[in-house]
Design a protein around this motif. Structure first.
Motif, PDB file in Angstrom:
ATOM      1  N   SER A  49       0.829  -1.217   0.000  1.00  0.00           N
ATOM      2  CA  SER A  49       0.000   0.000   0.000  1.00  0.00           C
ATOM      3  C   SER A  49       0.858   1.260   0.000  1.00  0.00           C
ATOM      4  O   SER A  49       0.472   2.279  -0.589  1.00  0.00           O
ATOM      5  CB  SER A  49      -0.928   0.020   1.219  1.00  0.00           C
ATOM      6  OG  SER A  49      -1.863  -1.006   1.111  1.00  0.00           O
ATOM      7  N   ASP A 172      -5.115  -1.162  -5.385  1.00  0.00           N
ATOM      8  CA  ASP A 172      -4.574  -1.700  -4.132  1.00  0.00           C
ATOM      9  C   ASP A 172      -5.619  -2.618  -3.493  1.00  0.00           C
ATOM     10  O   ASP A 172      -6.628  -2.140  -2.991  1.00  0.00           O
ATOM     11  CB  ASP A 172      -4.215  -0.539  -3.187  1.00  0.00           C
ATOM     12  CG  ASP A 172      -3.509  -1.050  -1.929  1.00  0.00           C
ATOM     13  OD1 ASP A 172      -3.139  -2.239  -1.880  1.00  0.00           O
ATOM     14  OD2 ASP A 172      -3.335  -0.253  -0.990  1.00  0.00           O
ATOM     15  N   GLU A 173      -5.384  -3.909  -3.550  1.00  0.00           N
ATOM     16  CA  GLU A 173      -6.304  -4.924  -3.006  1.00  0.00           C
ATOM     17  C   GLU A 173      -7.727  -4.682  -3.493  1.00  0.00           C
ATOM     18  O   GLU A 173      -8.657  -4.587  -2.674  1.00  0.00           O
ATOM     19  CB  GLU A 173      -6.295  -4.883  -1.466  1.00  0.00           C
ATOM     20  CG  GLU A 173      -4.914  -4.975  -0.875  1.00  0.00           C
ATOM     21  CD  GLU A 173      -4.559  -6.359  -0.386  1.00  0.00           C
ATOM     22  OE1 GLU A 173      -5.273  -7.313  -0.756  1.00  0.00           O
ATOM     23  OE2 GLU A 173      -3.572  -6.484   0.329  1.00  0.00           O
TER      24      GLU A 173
END
Ligand SMILES: Nc1ncnc2c1ncn2[C@@H]1O[C@H](COP(=O)(O)OP(=O)(O)OP(=O)(O)O)[C@@H](O)[C@H]1O
Ligand SMILES: [Mg+2]
Length: 335
Positions: A49, A172-173
């Motif tokens: 992240s 991000d994810e």
């Protein structure tokens, strides 16, 4: 030569607290070419992240850059003034985050948010929603974020991110907070939209399997930097870094043992400065004094990039494994 979509060079980021400083990126390098689809995997705390946020210079205020840079299509992200970085974000980069409902404004209907986001793009909101698989745009546009399912909200977030046709999309994810049943369709949507627009896509995730299925390349992060960078087939057939081997074993474990992930023994490091040796050494069964004392840099071993002093050992082992499989194959083909 044309500029890379993304170039991260020796990037180090520290989170500076009152009592301690945590190094979250420790000399990270990453290059992504235009139109390329790259998956970045690694355990919790490996710096995914932080790297995703550094790409758009959207780091929290406690984050300090202690070295290195990020360039996007040749422009230094950290060298730009505030106005130029805002322009770069608006024109070139799209972001998709983990929790779609919280990235949308809870006080405004989706229609208002989309009109604001798409202003000046000439994009048709209904078409955009249909292109992300939302068949009933009217219902979606009149809804507030909390009235949507996680999967629908993520589709809206993807539509907003793609509306300006960014040349680089950072996710991000993007599926981590979603129901298992919709994870694959959201991943497919991201990849399919990026391919259609020739957008470079960088997906940060824990999910090695999804990456293998959808990405051109895999980058494995550990201790705040990539430790292996290879094509999907290379990572699956011949992971050279012991950490990649462990991750892969865990991913295979998902299939073999239901949801039971076979973890790599030990915990990832929390760094407070540049790691001297290999940051995986304390968990690595192959580590010796060299690993503990000398930092392994990324190098080309058997045409894949790996930061391990002993990677050659594993190429031999893999050659042996392939050789060991040969007689069976010969029998099977009747040759
Ligand atoms: N705002 C912050 N303040 C202090 N330390 C932080 C902050 N954000 C991250 N860190 C630390 O920096 C390191 C990298 O964290 P980061 O969130 O980038 O990892 P990650 O790979 O995204 O993890 P996850 O898979 O859990 O999302 C970790 O040691 C983490 O504890
Ligand atoms: Mg994260």
């Amino acid at each position: 030569m044309n500029d890379a979509a993304l170039e991260v060079r020796s990037l180090s980021i520290d989170y500076v607290g009152r009592n301690s400083t945590v190094r979250s990126l420790d000399g990270a390098d990453l290059v992504v070419q235009p139109g390329e689809i790259v998956g970045v995997v690694g355990e919790s705390g490996s710096g995914k992240s932080t790297l995703a946020a550094a790409i758009g210079r959207i780091l929290p205020t406690s984050a300090e850059r202690s070295g290195g840079d990020v360039t996007i299509f040749g422009r230094s992200v950290f060298g730009l003034d505030d106005r130029s970085i805002r322009g770069l974000r608006r024109k070139e980069i799209g972001f998709v985050f983990q929790n779609p409902i919280s990235t949308l404004d809870p006080t405004k209907r989706i229609g208002k948010q989309m009109r604001d986001a798409l202003a000046g793009t000439g994009a048709d909101i209904g078409d955009m929603l249909r292109s992300v698989g939302l068949a009933d745009p009217k219902r979606v546009l009149s809804a507030y974020p909390h009235q949507l399912s996680g999967g629908m909200a993520q589709r809206v977030a993807i539509a907003i991110a793609m509306a300006r046709k960014p040349r680089l999309l950072v996710a991000d994810e993007p599926t981590a907070s979603l129901d298992r049943t919709v994870q694959a369709t959201i991943m497919e949507l991201l990849v399919q939209m990026s391919r259609a627009d020739n957008t470079a896509l960088v997906i940060f995730t824990h999910d090695l399997r999804a990456v293998a299925q959808y990405c051109d390349r895999v980058v494995v992060m550990y201790g705040g930097r990539p430790v292996e960078d290879a094509s999907c087939s290379q990572i699956f057939d011949s992971p050279l870094h012991p950490y990649s081997q462990g991750l892969l074993a865990a991913a295979v474990g998902v299939e073999d043992q239901g949801d039971q992930l076979k973890p790599i023994p030990g915990a990832p490091p929390v760094l407070h400065g540049t790691s001297i040796g290999c940051s995986f050494a304390p968990r690595c069964t192959f580590a010796d004094d060299t690993c503990r004392q000398e930092r392994p840099e990324m190098r080309d071993v058997a045409a894949q990039m790996v930061a391990c002093h002993h990677a050659e050992r594993f190429t031999e082992r893999i050659t042996d494994l392939i050789a060991a499989r040969m007689p069976d194959q010969t029998e099977a083909t009747g040759a």
